[in-house]
Design an enzyme around this catalytic site. Structure first.
Site, PDB file in Angstrom:
ATOM      1  N   THR A 157       7.421   5.148   4.369  1.00  0.00           N
ATOM      2  CA  THR A 157       6.623   6.342   4.637  1.00  0.00           C
ATOM      3  C   THR A 157       7.481   7.424   5.283  1.00  0.00           C
ATOM      4  O   THR A 157       7.375   8.605   4.947  1.00  0.00           O
ATOM      5  CB  THR A 157       5.446   5.987   5.567  1.00  0.00           C
ATOM      6  OG1 THR A 157       4.644   5.002   4.915  1.00  0.00           O
ATOM      7  CG2 THR A 157       4.592   7.204   5.873  1.00  0.00           C
ATOM      8  N   VAL A 196       4.853   1.651   9.866  1.00  0.00           N
ATOM      9  CA  VAL A 196       3.977   0.875  10.748  1.00  0.00           C
ATOM     10  C   VAL A 196       4.016  -0.608  10.421  1.00  0.00           C
ATOM     11  O   VAL A 196       3.295  -1.392  11.034  1.00  0.00           O
ATOM     12  CB  VAL A 196       2.509   1.368  10.646  1.00  0.00           C
ATOM     13  CG1 VAL A 196       2.402   2.806  11.125  1.00  0.00           C
ATOM     14  CG2 VAL A 196       1.985   1.228   9.219  1.00  0.00           C
ATOM     15  N   GLU A 213       6.553  -3.057  10.573  1.00  0.00           N
ATOM     16  CA  GLU A 213       7.270  -4.021  11.394  1.00  0.00           C
ATOM     17  C   GLU A 213       6.764  -4.144  12.829  1.00  0.00           C
ATOM     18  O   GLU A 213       6.652  -5.253  13.351  1.00  0.00           O
ATOM     19  CB  GLU A 213       8.765  -3.636  11.415  1.00  0.00           C
ATOM     20  CG  GLU A 213       9.641  -4.594  10.666  1.00  0.00           C
ATOM     21  CD  GLU A 213      10.195  -4.064   9.360  1.00  0.00           C
ATOM     22  OE1 GLU A 213       9.769  -2.968   8.921  1.00  0.00           O
ATOM     23  OE2 GLU A 213      11.044  -4.739   8.771  1.00  0.00           O
ATOM     24  N   GLY A 251       0.772  -1.228   0.000  1.00  0.00           N
ATOM     25  CA  GLY A 251       0.000   0.000   0.000  1.00  0.00           C
ATOM     26  C   GLY A 251       0.805   1.280   0.000  1.00  0.00           C
ATOM     27  O   GLY A 251       0.283   2.367   0.227  1.00  0.00           O
ATOM     28  N   ALA A 308       3.650  11.059  10.391  1.00  0.00           N
ATOM     29  CA  ALA A 308       3.570   9.615  10.159  1.00  0.00           C
ATOM     30  C   ALA A 308       4.928   8.950  10.280  1.00  0.00           C
ATOM     31  O   ALA A 308       5.977   9.603  10.165  1.00  0.00           O
ATOM     32  CB  ALA A 308       2.976   9.340   8.779  1.00  0.00           C
TER      33      ALA A 308
END
Lengths: 758, 758
Positions: B528, B714, B716, B486, B711
């Site tokens: 990210t 997220v 791991e 994603g 941000a």
């Protein structure tokens, strides 16, 4: 590095056959397309019988206009296959798609097009005549459908003429009329001590690139249309295909492939055909024009008619110019060169008054395209011939006459824009010093030296570029500019100089429209001037990142560092220099503390960098045969700054040779019914090596203030003045003046005969 | 838009089968490769008979090590096919290349490998034993060839042990030894009121991505090796292939294809095989691993042995931690996770003293790779189990014990770096409030709730990005990051928010290494946080260009304009708003006066954004069968800022489910001779839907100061603490503590029996 002649980077691969042109690209499950070309110049389509073709083994589909997923647009791109009306002999009417090229060709031969003959309009004079038959009776794509004669285009404004220059307001074939005027031309001509007039006709001339129009298209499973094409403008092609097929821009991805020649002619001719077939069949489709298809269905430079009159005072000051330039737009052309040609027909001179009208005329000929300095060789042929006559009449040296009137920095051009810098004067001065110019009065009989000045205003379009350093210390330049005419070499030189690496450590990648920064069409002599500036800025920004890395690693302020010879050196402490590759290796790692050594640069040049080239052509006329032989040719061109003189000279040679084709040889002739005569290189008379004399190139460097390192485009200017210089040479040798291009032996001989008779 | 749950942009194409994975890519003249895998775990190669295979119809070539154009490098990439020694059962020994997949498979079955048996080393304990046989007798690629036992790697430094933790200095199989220490551990443990110790063993676990390792490679006529691969790191793969085959970086072009799962495992496993074959045969070659090849010759998470002891004062203050983490490096691994695992075995806690040793050990197993939070689940399994025991012994609430010691902003981690912000405390507090935590003492017999805290420090790597506005007003983001988990959606959200367009108007393009800005491996929960920040900056720069255009067109200063809802609006005069698409249309034209609306952004984050997730696992143990059932699972994760909560929750679900696999099910078991037992999804026990309980996700948002809109990664953190939470749940339900993963029914049952007997 800048200013030193170096070998072309792309040369070896091209010589070895290692460059992958579109025709060479492998594609799994590839289909081959072959167009069926119209035989008549003008006809109504009654029906197209595709049954026999579809029954041919290997044929997958035969597409006609109704099968294409067209969404709009206008002009030729919006009508890749003829709709209800054939408007030129050679127009694609159907497309046969097959598993092999042979099957496609066999299928194409079996397509039967049933037509009803309509009267063709093949000649500009005939097209303009009162009561001329219309060259198109149905509405064109993109036109308002309400009127059958809407092909006329420009509507009231276009029809409402000014009455000047031969009327023609009653012709249904005038597509566009534009007028450029300022000052009082009547008064100017009246005040002139001498007025000269002329009527000139130039022929359709093909760009004659070696690689034909070639496109490979397929559709990705997500619906994206992917097009690899021999195109000069990836982004322009994307826009065109998105318009034609009603696709979102992001659903079209265009990769400009290496070009085997283009010269302005490779924009949206083959792409709509291959793309339409791929969209219909959902398989990869390639079309590679045959040479005959090129000559019949390409987009050559259009025929033109030019009428000019201009006046000057006895001391050689130009007073006014008036004229009309008629350009052939063929049956489907939505783009013409006549307006630009009208502008250029004033030459790069100061005119107290001008009044120039451009008419774009619909005929039953192929649609026209751009060809190296579109409209300029005919314009210069006209105006430089008349200036030569004027100099004769005024008994002035032809260079002096031009020097007296030529535009210089600070002047405003016909477009009203102030010229920042312009080297036409320097070019004229340079040829004046050439021994050939002094010898011109002492030549044997039937020899002469002609002078002419060619002028190209230079194109502008926004462009972006990326420069990125790899972890091995080599630099990559990414743009969307197609690989053509040595562009790569200019970018390499600019990036190497701006970043501080040897040229061998720099390479250029042509990205596709999905991933590369925007860039305009590679044409109009604007790539170096626009993209080149973006490359320079990108390299400078990347260099700044490199200095940041070096500053941090060496603990020295960036401003106390310099980049040279592949190293970063503390000023005054060369012993502490670090190799760029060693710095790069510290960047691209896990937990690396430095940003990538990359830069982006862009530009939107607002001031043009006009180009000029002065020519001396030494001709010898054979009075027995009318043959014109060129004994020598000298070209002095303002190139701004020659990034690589070897490549600049290559452009000067190539442009001059193509100008010789315009002048003496090339013409897409047709029969009385409008069928093309000759569609091969055996029949189309390109200049061969024995027809091109030694060309002496004189580089005049008047730096362009906004160009990268002073450089500017050099591709277009060298062709412009060649036909005029040769025509003026013929006049010097024989006293005859031909108003027609090409000046073939038959035409010269006939003119010599009538001159003798009189 | 940020913070609202939205549908995945890439979802539909994947569900419809419209995403083109490497295995789906069409390629003209494609050859198919199939590896021949070693049957023995350890053997010397006497000869490889390829004659029968080569005679097989359709087989084009059978390559062995000697045929490959290798140039250097080290580890598995430098030895794609076994050289003289087979070091694991499943090692590729030959590569059969054929016109069809079937012919390649038939050919592979006919290759006869003649070997001499050598004693295999299959177990970490056995490998470490004094006098253990060597798992490799020949030198490895990249090692100094002078010593036959050079496979030991680390040399003197590695061999020179500190004597602590069981010696093992005499084993020839220790490849690497690293020690991380600070403070006086002896004194710390002596000062502790309670000391707990444990020994833990975890199994080899496969990443079990759905799409197998897949690479398509070919060589362009100019010699460029082009690789389309299911890879997490295009630039890393380029570097690896350039090293392996001795190519200039610019002669390798890697395109990251969409990934059908990767989880750390897709880096340079299939690429050297396909690339070598393409370089030898000069035809396109594709390799797509079969599932059995995946299990035998992939690069799964390695087995580990962890020994820890830690102490605390009576009031729960941790005093010291000491331990040894042994990681299996298999027969060819040049990359291990043991050092990271040793670091993570201290958990996210303050330790006055620590002494942690990591040993990387050569065995005759497959080479290990990264798998979602490499080394973290075993580390958390060990330390969180011991903290649970410690809380029991100290009679402290397990959350209180952790809260007392957990790292907070301003603390320094074990790596010495100060932590800017860290949400572990908030995660613990969040699960403490959950009803399940209060209910834990009132559950039926054989049920229990286990608590654990998982921790992932977060990766860093430089990255660049481009944002460019098309002439239709839509924005394209270009990076080199592969389409995985994603990522595209995060980039779209960031660019849309930063630029001021609706998300539907933004798309993401994955460029290849030739044209895209640099970017690191998509892994380590850093995409990210690093790429995302670059995208944000690129979008901001592009927005600035847009404002320049609007300012010029509207004649209003850029600072008096705002971008929102696809428009540029003068502040205070919304009626004068102009659509972005209308402005864009003014830019990309001939003679356009505006620079392209494009921006470049890059980043090199220097401060990590560590992630944490606290888990509550509600388990029920069947004492009859040893089966552990999960009744509920709660995860509270610090996600910085949830750009799209739906996707963040998807990561939390996925990580938890994979953690359940680690905890209860997954193990790449082998026979006593080292052959893999079971090589299909039918035999490898992934968690099925009936084994995954409802997972309640609690998003804790502690914004990361350097992340895009706060941000951070997220991916791991959610997996790390799951095995520990389940183990602690089993202890709460039954009082037994297993030191082995997976906690299969057989192991639980056996432990329950011995507990009952005692």
């Amino acid at each position: 590095m800048i200013g030193t002649a170096r070998r072309r980077r792309d040369g070896e691969a091209k010589v070895r056959g290692a460059t992958r042109f579109v025709g060479d690209m492998p594609a799994h499950g590839l289909l081959h397309a072959r167009p069926v070309l119209a035989a008549e110049a003008h006809a109504r389509i009654i029906g197209i019988d595709t049954e026999a073709a579809r029954a041919q083994p290997g044929v997958v589909a035969v597409l006609t206009h109704a099968d294409l997923p067209l969404a709009g647009g206008s002009g030729r791109a919006a009508e890749p296959l003829a709709r209800e009306e054939i408007v030129w002999a050679g127009q694609p009417v159907a497309l046969v798609i097959a598993e092999s090229e042979a099957a496609a060709e066999d299928g194409a031969a079996l397509v039967d097009v049933d037509t009803e003959w309509l009267e063709p309009v093949l000649d500009l004079d005939a097209a303009l005549a009162d009561g001329a038959p219309p060259a198109r009776i149905s509405a064109r794509a993109g036109d308002d459908d309400s009127a059958a004669d809407a092909h006329g285009g420009g509507g009231d404004e276009a029809r409402g003429g000014d009455g000047d220059h031969g009327g023609a307001a009653a012709s249904p074939n005038i597509a566009v009329r534009q007028r450029l005027q300022a000052g009082d031309v009547e008064a100017g001509l009246a005040a002139a001590d001498h007025v000269v007039r002329g009527r000139f006709r130039t022929s359709w001339v093909h760009q004659a690139y070696l690689e034909p129009q070639s496109t490979l298209a397929w559709v990705e499973p997500d619906g994206t249309l992917v097009v690899h094409s021999s195109t000069q403008g990836a982004f322009m092609t994307r826009q065109g295909l998105a318009n034609t097929f009603g696709l979102a821009m992001e659903k079209v991805r265009v990769q400009a492939a290496p070009l085997g020649g283009a010269f302005g002619g490779k924009l949206m001719i083959a792409e709509p055909l291959a793309a339409a077939a791929a969209l219909v069949l959902r398989r990869p489709v390639r079309i590679v024009f045959s040479r005959t298809e090129e000559f019949s269905a390409g987009n050559p430079a259009p025929g033109q008619l030019l009428e000019l009159e201009l006046g000057a005072t006895a001391d050689g000051a130009l007073t006014a110019i008036r004229g009309r330039v008629v350009g052939d737009r063929g049956g489907l052309g939505d783009m013409g060169v006549e307006a630009l040609s009208a502008l250029l027909s004033a030459g790069p001179y100061r005119w107290p008054a001008h009044d120039l009208t451009a008419l774009g005329v619909t005929t039953n000929r192929v649609s026209p395209g751009a060809y190296r300095a579109p409209g300029a060789p005919p314009a210069a042929f006209a105006v430089e011939t008349l200036l030569d006559e004027l100099a004769d009449e005024l008994d002035l040296d032809p260079i002096e006459l031009r020097l007296k009137n030529v535009l210089v920095a600070g002047d405003k051009g016909l477009d009203g824009q102030e010229i920042k810098v312009f080297g036409a004067r320097e070019c004229l001065e340079r040829v004046r010093e050439h021994p050939l110019y002094a010898q011109r009065h002492t030549l044997p009989a039937d020899e002469g030296v002609g002078l002419a000045l060619g002028f190209w205003p230079g194109g502008l379009e926004p462009a972006g570029a990326i420069c990125k350093l790899d972890s091995d210390g080599r630099l990559t330049v990414v743009t969307a500019a197609a690989d053509m005419s040595g562009i790569e070499n200019a970018f390499i030189a600019i990036a190497a100089e701006a970043f501080g690496l040897p040229e061998e450590q720099v390479r250029v990648v042509t990205g596709d429209t999905g991933s590369a920064p925007y860039g305009g069409v590679a044409g109009g002599s604007k790539v170096t001037y626009t993209y080149g500036r973006a490359v320079e800025r990108a390299a400078e920004e990347a260099k700044q990142r490199l200095l940041d890395v070096a500053a941090s690693e060496l603990e020295i302020a960036p401003e106390d560092l310099e980049v040279a010879d592949g190293e970063v050196r503390p000023l005054g402490a060369p012993g502490r220099a670090v190799a760029i590759a060693d710095l790069a290796a510290k960047v691209y790692t896990f937990a690396g503390r430095h940003r990538p050594i990359e830069g982006y640069g862009s530009t939107a040049q607002v001031s043009r960098a006009p180009g000029a080239a002065a020519h001396l052509s030494h001709v010898k006329v054979d009075r027995e045969t009318g043959e014109v032989r060129l004994l020598a040719h000298v070209i002095a061109q303002d190139v701004g700054r020659a990034l690589n003189p070897a490549l600049v000279e290559g452009q000067m040679h190539g442009g001059t040779a193509q100008g010789i084709g315009w002048a003496l040889l090339e013409e897409l002739a047709h029969t009385d019914e409008g069928q093309l005569q000759g569609g091969t290189f055996a029949e189309y008379a390109l200049p061969s090596t024995d027809q091109v004399p030694p060309i002496e190139t004189l580089l005049v460097e008047v730096p362009a203030p906004d160009g990268p390192f002073g450089a500017k485009g050099v591709g277009e200017p060298p062709v412009c003045g060649v036909p005029a210089a040769i025509a003026n040479g013929i006049a010097a040798a024989t006293d005859i003046r031909l108003g027609v291009l090409p000046m073939t032996p038959a035409r010269v001989w006939a003119e010599l005969q009538s001159a003798t008779v009189v």
